[in-house]
Scaffold this active site. Structure first.
Site, mmCIF file in Angstrom:
data_model
loop_
_atom_site.group_PDB
_atom_site.id
_atom_site.type_symbol
_atom_site.label_atom_id
_atom_site.label_comp_id
_atom_site.label_asym_id
_atom_site.label_seq_id
_atom_site.Cartn_x
_atom_site.Cartn_y
_atom_site.Cartn_z
ATOM 1 N N ASP A 248 135.036 19.939 -5.777
ATOM 2 C CA ASP A 248 134.199 21.034 -6.241
ATOM 3 C C ASP A 248 134.996 22.322 -6.250
ATOM 4 O O ASP A 248 136.012 22.436 -5.571
ATOM 5 C CB ASP A 248 133.011 21.224 -5.286
ATOM 6 C CG ASP A 248 131.994 20.118 -5.444
ATOM 7 O OD1 ASP A 248 132.134 19.338 -6.394
ATOM 8 O OD2 ASP A 248 131.068 20.050 -4.613
ATOM 9 N N LYS A 270 131.284 23.391 -9.956
ATOM 10 C CA LYS A 270 129.891 23.718 -10.247
ATOM 11 C C LYS A 270 129.569 24.998 -9.530
ATOM 12 O O LYS A 270 129.941 25.213 -8.402
ATOM 13 C CB LYS A 270 128.950 22.596 -9.768
ATOM 14 C CG LYS A 270 128.842 21.485 -10.775
ATOM 15 C CD LYS A 270 127.652 20.613 -10.475
ATOM 16 C CE LYS A 270 127.884 19.786 -9.235
ATOM 17 N NZ LYS A 270 126.756 18.907 -8.941
ATOM 18 N N MET A 383 122.621 28.915 -1.100
ATOM 19 C CA MET A 383 122.516 29.269 -2.520
ATOM 20 C C MET A 383 121.436 30.309 -2.756
ATOM 21 O O MET A 383 120.766 30.301 -3.770
ATOM 22 C CB MET A 383 122.218 28.024 -3.369
ATOM 23 C CG MET A 383 123.356 27.036 -3.353
ATOM 24 S SD MET A 383 123.021 25.570 -4.336
ATOM 25 C CE MET A 383 122.257 24.500 -3.137
HETATM 26 N N1 SAH Z 1 127.484 20.935 0.861
HETATM 27 C C1 SAH Z 1 127.677 22.335 1.150
HETATM 28 C C2 SAH Z 1 126.633 23.203 0.491
HETATM 29 C C3 SAH Z 1 126.725 23.228 -0.995
HETATM 30 S S1 SAH Z 1 125.566 24.340 -1.687
HETATM 31 C C4 SAH Z 1 127.665 22.523 2.664
HETATM 32 O O1 SAH Z 1 127.321 21.605 3.400
HETATM 33 O O2 SAH Z 1 128.020 23.611 3.111
HETATM 34 C C5 SAH Z 1 126.556 25.781 -1.898
HETATM 35 C C6 SAH Z 1 126.099 26.871 -0.966
HETATM 36 O O3 SAH Z 1 126.627 26.643 0.330
HETATM 37 C C7 SAH Z 1 126.574 28.243 -1.330
HETATM 38 O O4 SAH Z 1 125.771 28.836 -2.324
HETATM 39 C C8 SAH Z 1 126.459 28.961 -0.010
HETATM 40 O O5 SAH Z 1 125.117 29.310 0.262
HETATM 41 C C9 SAH Z 1 126.853 27.886 0.967
HETATM 42 N N2 SAH Z 1 128.273 27.947 1.327
HETATM 43 C C10 SAH Z 1 129.192 26.991 1.179
HETATM 44 N N3 SAH Z 1 130.387 27.393 1.661
HETATM 45 C C11 SAH Z 1 130.209 28.626 2.147
HETATM 46 C C12 SAH Z 1 131.041 29.582 2.780
HETATM 47 N N4 SAH Z 1 132.341 29.323 3.026
HETATM 48 N N5 SAH Z 1 130.514 30.763 3.155
HETATM 49 C C13 SAH Z 1 129.222 31.028 2.920
HETATM 50 N N6 SAH Z 1 128.384 30.177 2.326
HETATM 51 C C14 SAH Z 1 128.858 28.999 1.939
#
Ligand code: SAH
Length: 493
Positions: A248, A270, A383
């Site tokens: 991703d 995405k 998100m």
């Molecule tokens: N599978 C991922 C989430 C994917 S959805 C997980 O477990 O973290 C994507 C969302 O994850 C982003 O919009 C944000 O809200 C959050 N996110 C992912 N990485 C991040 C980061 N390094 N800092 C802050 N938010 C993060």
């Protein structure tokens, strides 16, 4: 200075060493091990160098240095304690385009001698480009301790079998997998126990049983939030064994840098509202590469099963009979909380945590707001940056106090991490004032107030008390914030 690493074959090649002291002796010893024909030029020699001359292992030129000697050697080492002589040798060698090493003078040297870990035929060389020799030495000591001495025997065994392995396993991917098992399993174990014959037999048995063709597979791997230190050991192993990596956009460069160099990388980025690659296309790519017999790593930010559509991908693989594994990752809620100093639960403030996504208006409408608005619980909203208005309105309407603290963590665990704090009443305005961008995670609940006191990583939180234009310098943070980050933050503010 960035050096080009090079391993030179010096066997039966003439090398001149100018100087006859202890340093010269060390250089000569290493050159002799490589099979070089060494001539030492010095009026006086150490006892060991004299012995080597007597044994005809080296030649001795005791007259004054002669420029013409340089015409018949491949390399020169200047190891005298006279800076002038060293400089002269270096410049004359340079004129002839002969590589020269001037001991303890990186600037005059056209080649450096690295710190070496010798597991012949395996050699590991470390250089700091002359900038931090002590660090190179320290690393060498660590690696020495880490790498068993039987590695050399393992390399030699692999060399003996190489032709047969190549003949039996013509497909490079199959060959690589065989080697990986050879180096990790019983054979390596037997060599560590100093049983070379049993090891050879085990290797031959393994080769005889090797089917050659192999089914492809998929490993669904959580890459964590960005800091590569947060990868699991299993994730690291999967990255090192991958033939293809479908990742991703959220996966950080620092994590990708740990993957096997020649693994094919496909970004299936995405982003909210900007779907580069459809889910169907991702499914098709997974299937295509797995059916080609490859080991596919499907690398997702955070954890693959938390708002990552990992479940859908596994259902698809299962329906198509592709074997798979799942490696969990540290999800954004856990990472952002940790790196912002916000304990998600706390005996005094919160007894439960909810992971929620506020992806779009539709998803907001389907959430259980009375439950989400309860006190003494923590919401971790994924998100959500685009939906903060709707989020506030619904939480307030269902009775959550306007004074409920929040911490909005942008780029959690990465060098550019920013944390914006405040209360629910002012949430969208504070986010807008600081131009918070995706990826950002919202932590809402009583515990979020602790970010003010427990922060430890990067810049202190941008709280209401510290206006945006008064960015204070980084505190005890582990990673100092680099000036471009500060400039970018100032610019954003
Ligand atoms: N599978 C991922 C989430 C994917 S959805 C997980 O477990 O973290 C994507 C969302 O994850 C982003 O919009 C944000 O809200 C959050 N996110 C992912 N990485 C991040 C980061 N390094 N800092 C802050 N938010 C993060």
């Amino acid at each position: 200075m960035k050096l080009y690493p090079l391993f030179a074959d010096l066997s039966r090649r003439a090398v001149l060493v100018v100087g006859g002291g202890a340093v010269a002796e060390r250089k000569v010893a290493a050159l002799l091990e490589a099979g070089a024909q060494v001539t030492v030029n010095a009026p006086e020699l150490t006892a060991t160098l004299r012995r080597w001359v007597a044994e005809r292992r080296i030649a001795h030129a005791d007259e004054a240095f002669r420029e013409s000697w340089l015409d018949r050697v491949w390399l020169v080492v200047a190891a005298t304690d006279d800076a002038e002589t060293n400089r002269l040798v270096a410049s004359l060698a340079g004129l002839r385009r002969i590589f020269v090493n001037v001991v303890d003078d990186a600037a005059l040297s056209s080649f450096h001698v690295p710190a070496v870990i010798d597991r012949a035929p395996l050699t590991i060389a470390i250089s700091s480009g002359g900038e931090a020799p002590m660090l190179a030495r320290l690393l060498r000591e660590r690696l020495e301790a880490l790498l068993d001495h039987s590695l050399g025997a393992l390399a030699a065994l692999a060399a003996r079998l190489r032709g047969r392995i190549r003949a039996q396993l013509p497909a490079p991917a199959a060959r690589r997998r065989f080697y990986e098992r050879l180096f990790a399993g019983e054979v390596a174990e037997l060599l560590r126990q100093n049983q070379p014959q049993a090891a050879q037999a085990a290797a031959e048995r393994a080769l005889a049983q090797e089917p050659g063709e192999r089914r492809g597979s998929v490993v669904l791997v959580g890459a964590g939030p960005g800091d590569p230190g947060l990868l699991t050991l299993r994730a690291l192993r999967a990255l090192n064994e991958a033939d293809v990596i479908l990742h991703d956009r959220l996966v950080s460069e620092a994590v990708l840098a740990l993957a096997r160099r020649d693994a094919e990388r496909i970004e299936v980025g995405k982003q909210a509202g900007n779907h580069h690659t459809t889910q169907e296309r991702i499914h098709a790519l997974l299937l295509e590469h797995a059916r080609a017999g490859k080991r596919v790593v499907r690398l997702k930010g955070g954890d693959p099963f938390v708002f990552g559509r990992g479940g859908e991908e596994l259902e698809y693989l299962r329906a198509h009979g592709i074997p798979y594994e799942v490696v969990p990752g540290i999800t954004a809620a856990l990472a952002c909380a940790a790196y912002a100093g916000v304990p998600l639960t706390h005996r005094d403030h919160a007894q439960s945590v909810r992971l929620v996504t506020a992806h779009c208006r539709d998803s907001l409408d389907t959430l259980d707001w009375p439950a989400l608005a309860q006190e003494r619980q923590t919401l971790a909203v994924y998100m959500g940056v685009g939906e903060l208005d709707g989020l506030r309105a619904r939480l307030l309407a269902h009775g959550r106090a306007p004074s409920t603290p929040f911490a909005l963590v942008e780029n959690g665990s990465r060098a550019g991490q920013r944390v914006v704090t405040g209360t629910l009443a002012e949430l969208p305005e504070r986010a807008a004032a600081h131009m918070v961008r995706s990826p950002a995670l919202l932590i809402l609940g009583e515990v979020a107030a602790l970010a003010e006191t427990l922060a430890w990583f990067g810049q202190p939180p941008l709280g209401a008390a510290a206006p945006a234009h008064e960015l204070s310098p980084p505190r005890r943070g582990r990673k100092p914030v680099s000036s471009p980050d500060v400039l970018a933050a100032l610019h954003r503010a």
